[in-house]
Motif scaffolding. Sequence first.
Motif, PDB file in Angstrom:
ATOM      1  N   SER A  17       1.130  -1.299  -0.656  1.00 22.50           N
ATOM      2  CA  SER A  17      -0.212   0.156  -0.453  1.00 22.50           C
ATOM      3  C   SER A  17       0.568   1.421   0.186  1.00 22.50           C
ATOM      4  O   SER A  17       1.821   1.694   0.733  1.00 22.50           O
ATOM      5  CB  SER A  17      -1.438  -0.062   0.726  1.00 22.50           C
ATOM      6  OG  SER A  17      -1.689  -0.598   0.989  1.00 22.50           O
ATOM      7  N   ILE A  18       0.398   2.389  -0.817  1.00 26.32           N
ATOM      8  CA  ILE A  18       1.010   3.606  -0.761  1.00 26.32           C
ATOM      9  C   ILE A  18       0.025   4.530  -0.041  1.00 26.32           C
ATOM     10  O   ILE A  18      -0.977   4.226  -0.321  1.00 26.32           O
ATOM     11  CB  ILE A  18       1.567   4.491  -1.975  1.00 26.32           C
ATOM     12  CG1 ILE A  18       2.727   3.204  -2.663  1.00 26.32           C
ATOM     13  CG2 ILE A  18       1.570   5.538  -2.105  1.00 26.32           C
ATOM     14  CD1 ILE A  18       2.689   3.891  -4.003  1.00 26.32           C
ATOM     15  N   ILE A  23       8.656   7.141   0.046  1.00 24.86           N
ATOM     16  CA  ILE A  23       9.189   5.290   0.188  1.00 24.86           C
ATOM     17  C   ILE A  23      10.720   5.771  -0.975  1.00 24.86           C
ATOM     18  O   ILE A  23      10.205   5.739  -1.655  1.00 24.86           O
ATOM     19  CB  ILE A  23       7.857   4.948  -0.004  1.00 24.86           C
ATOM     20  CG1 ILE A  23       7.216   4.309   0.199  1.00 24.86           C
ATOM     21  CG2 ILE A  23       8.859   3.443  -0.287  1.00 24.86           C
ATOM     22  CD1 ILE A  23       5.427   4.212  -0.153  1.00 24.86           C
ATOM     23  N   GLY A  24      11.316   5.420  -0.120  1.00 21.73           N
ATOM     24  CA  GLY A  24      12.831   4.712  -0.697  1.00 21.73           C
ATOM     25  C   GLY A  24      12.858   2.996  -0.869  1.00 21.73           C
ATOM     26  O   GLY A  24      12.218   2.499  -0.147  1.00 21.73           O
ATOM     27  N   LYS A  67      10.408   2.087   8.664  1.00 17.18           N
ATOM     28  CA  LYS A  67       9.944   3.149   9.035  1.00 17.18           C
ATOM     29  C   LYS A  67      11.424   3.524   8.952  1.00 17.18           C
ATOM     30  O   LYS A  67      12.184   3.272   9.667  1.00 17.18           O
ATOM     31  CB  LYS A  67       9.495   3.331  10.301  1.00 17.18           C
ATOM     32  CG  LYS A  67       8.063   3.036  10.333  1.00 17.18           C
ATOM     33  CD  LYS A  67       7.017   2.900  11.713  1.00 17.18           C
ATOM     34  CE  LYS A  67       5.603   2.433  11.742  1.00 17.18           C
ATOM     35  NZ  LYS A  67       5.347   2.830  12.586  1.00 17.18           N
ATOM     36  N   GLY A  68      11.147   5.327   8.856  1.00 20.46           N
ATOM     37  CA  GLY A  68      12.098   5.656   8.731  1.00 20.46           C
ATOM     38  C   GLY A  68      13.498   6.305   7.638  1.00 20.46           C
ATOM     39  O   GLY A  68      12.141   5.807   6.478  1.00 20.46           O
ATOM     40  N   ASN A  69      13.853   6.949   7.414  1.00 14.56           N
ATOM     41  CA  ASN A  69      14.600   6.929   5.671  1.00 14.56           C
ATOM     42  C   ASN A  69      15.614   6.031   6.030  1.00 14.56           C
ATOM     43  O   ASN A  69      15.959   5.281   6.786  1.00 14.56           O
ATOM     44  CB  ASN A  69      15.994   8.161   5.859  1.00 14.56           C
ATOM     45  CG  ASN A  69      16.622   8.657   7.143  1.00 14.56           C
ATOM     46  OD1 ASN A  69      17.032   7.885   8.280  1.00 14.56           O
ATOM     47  ND2 ASN A  69      16.724   9.874   7.693  1.00 14.56           N
ATOM     48  N   TYR A  70      16.892   6.234   5.099  1.00 15.80           N
ATOM     49  CA  TYR A  70      18.143   4.587   4.738  1.00 15.80           C
ATOM     50  C   TYR A  70      19.042   4.805   6.223  1.00 15.80           C
ATOM     51  O   TYR A  70      19.015   4.000   6.549  1.00 15.80           O
ATOM     52  CB  TYR A  70      18.206   5.539   3.604  1.00 15.80           C
ATOM     53  CG  TYR A  70      19.447   4.366   3.137  1.00 15.80           C
ATOM     54  CD1 TYR A  70      19.365   2.930   2.758  1.00 15.80           C
ATOM     55  CD2 TYR A  70      21.016   4.019   4.083  1.00 15.80           C
ATOM     56  CE1 TYR A  70      19.814   1.687   2.529  1.00 15.80           C
ATOM     57  CE2 TYR A  70      21.745   3.015   3.567  1.00 15.80           C
ATOM     58  CZ  TYR A  70      21.065   2.254   3.052  1.00 15.80           C
ATOM     59  OH  TYR A  70      22.165   0.895   2.891  1.00 15.80           O
ATOM     60  N   CYS A  81      13.022  10.278   1.892  1.00 14.09           N
ATOM     61  CA  CYS A  81      12.670   9.012   2.619  1.00 14.09           C
ATOM     62  C   CYS A  81      11.802   8.938   3.844  1.00 14.09           C
ATOM     63  O   CYS A  81      12.893   9.655   5.158  1.00 14.09           O
ATOM     64  CB  CYS A  81      13.393   8.013   1.919  1.00 14.09           C
ATOM     65  SG  CYS A  81      13.705   8.045   0.426  1.00 14.09           S
ATOM     66  N   THR A  82      10.155   8.675   4.118  1.00 13.69           N
ATOM     67  CA  THR A  82      10.028   8.263   5.683  1.00 13.69           C
ATOM     68  C   THR A  82       9.974   6.778   5.679  1.00 13.69           C
ATOM     69  O   THR A  82       9.051   6.924   6.665  1.00 13.69           O
ATOM     70  CB  THR A  82       9.280   9.036   5.978  1.00 13.69           C
ATOM     71  OG1 THR A  82       8.597   8.649   4.652  1.00 13.69           O
ATOM     72  CG2 THR A  82       9.198  10.569   5.893  1.00 13.69           C
ATOM     73  N   LYS A  83      10.144   6.348   4.486  1.00 16.79           N
ATOM     74  CA  LYS A  83      10.149   5.154   4.590  1.00 16.79           C
ATOM     75  C   LYS A  83      10.357   4.086   3.343  1.00 16.79           C
ATOM     76  O   LYS A  83      10.879   5.042   2.385  1.00 16.79           O
ATOM     77  CB  LYS A  83       8.236   3.918   4.258  1.00 16.79           C
ATOM     78  CG  LYS A  83       7.190   4.378   4.566  1.00 16.79           C
ATOM     79  CD  LYS A  83       6.162   3.950   5.184  1.00 16.79           C
ATOM     80  CE  LYS A  83       4.997   4.216   5.456  1.00 16.79           C
ATOM     81  NZ  LYS A  83       3.012   3.544   4.697  1.00 16.79           N
TER      82      LYS A  83
END
Length: 529
Positions: free
Chosen positions: A25-26, A32-33, A160-163, A145-147
Amino acid sequence: MRVMHAKQIHFTIGDRTLLEINELSIHQGDRIGLIGKNGEGKSLLLNYLLGLLDTNPLVSWNGSVGYFRQLNIEEEPSWNHLSGGEKTLRKLEQLFNESHDILLLDEPTNNLDWQRIDEVEKKLLHLQGAYVIVSHDRKLLDEVCTKIWELEDGEVTEYKGNYSDYEDAKALKVQHQQEEYEAYVKEKKRLTERMHQKEKQSKGMNKPPSRMGNSEWQLYKGKASGKKQKVERVSKVIQDRIDRLEKVEKPFEWSEIKMDYTLVEPIHRKNIFVAKDLTMNIGNRQLYTIDHVKLKTGSKTAIIGANGSGKTTLLHQLLYGNTELEITNQASIGHFDQTLEALPEDKTILEYVQENSSLSQHVIRIILGRLRFFDTDVHKKIGILSGGERVKAALARLLTGSYNVLVIDEPTNHLDIEAITSLEGLIQDYPGTVLFVTHDRRFIEETADHLWFLENGSLTTYQGTLNNYYTDKQKTNCSDDTVQRIMTLENKLTELISRLSIPDPKNDNASLEEEYEETLHMLKELKKQ
């Protein structure tokens, strides 16, 4: 609100399953990365979700979708004169102006220099819609990114979160696996030792005790047999418990394996070379003029500059076209060109790499392993390798060659994040001198201790890491007035600390505490500027 929902994602080629995902899901505002090794199917997943494959996907979209295709920019006729980076920017500008609700971006920063990547980052940060971005640029993934969606073995795991948050989560996973592995080994050892004790006890029951006579033993034998069977049953129960233990594999850490070798011929001079009066013209345009530059022995030096500034040209001039170069005769230079020379199609990876090396096969296999050529992979023919695998093979040959100086042009092109991270470790461990060009900001942060900035036709140098450079630049950018205010506040803070640490009945300590907190806050705010 959900803007994309996909169920029962399944895609195969022959007998190989490339995608097997129950649900994706988006949601509105998602950043999203999408990451994964080369060949895992990142671009394939985007095409699947968009219905561009020969399938009937169960995908619903709620809003307009814009798609940036990797290495397949749809050109306008007027774009023919543009560079790859300029075409990328034109296509991205079109997508951003179309105000889509969802963007799918497949390697949008390929061919872009730092300045252009920064521009793309800012646009992404200000977008109102959702997006999924495929990228090997870890700095970009951190910024926008946040996911993170990790595609591995056909499945997607969401973090969850960035890289950087993803890296922390993966490290925690490895730590937990290590703890579970250690607990497994400890329990298995305990049970095995106990079983061996029982086996030894059982064997001892086959002969009489030293103080027991023969006739006495005959009377005791039946009783001993019963005891022996009981011990053997206990031993079997312990073996069953060992067999039922859930096996935990030891997590593998490449960081534990170092390039354990010394250079064929170490260099004892302070500098590899000193170059003077370097000039390069292209047509009527002067590309650069450099009065003086030197490459320090043992340094890891990155050349940084915009597209078209002349980074690759400078490397070639230093290597092949400059008579004013004072270079030590101890230098043995290996060169990796981003265009890649024609590789021998019929040779295996191992044959190709070791024919140019004096290292033992054991060390060569370790280095190939760190570049993710495992076991039988090293016997693959070069003719069947992907672009990324060819780059890794060429880099392995360079790193294992009889060189003490490496000159590398854009080594991270075509590599996935895992391979880039592995190469970082190899460059860090390499005992010689490295001069390299790359657009990968994180790679420079991790490997370079000297920087050459090629901009506006001239070269400036900096001794230190990229993080050191940014810190120093921030200090330099402070106005004289700001610097003066910082010094005044720091002096005041020192005075307040002194007054608070030596109590005086005449002082109002509550007021001093309040003044201290205010001064500290003002100082912190000024230093942020």
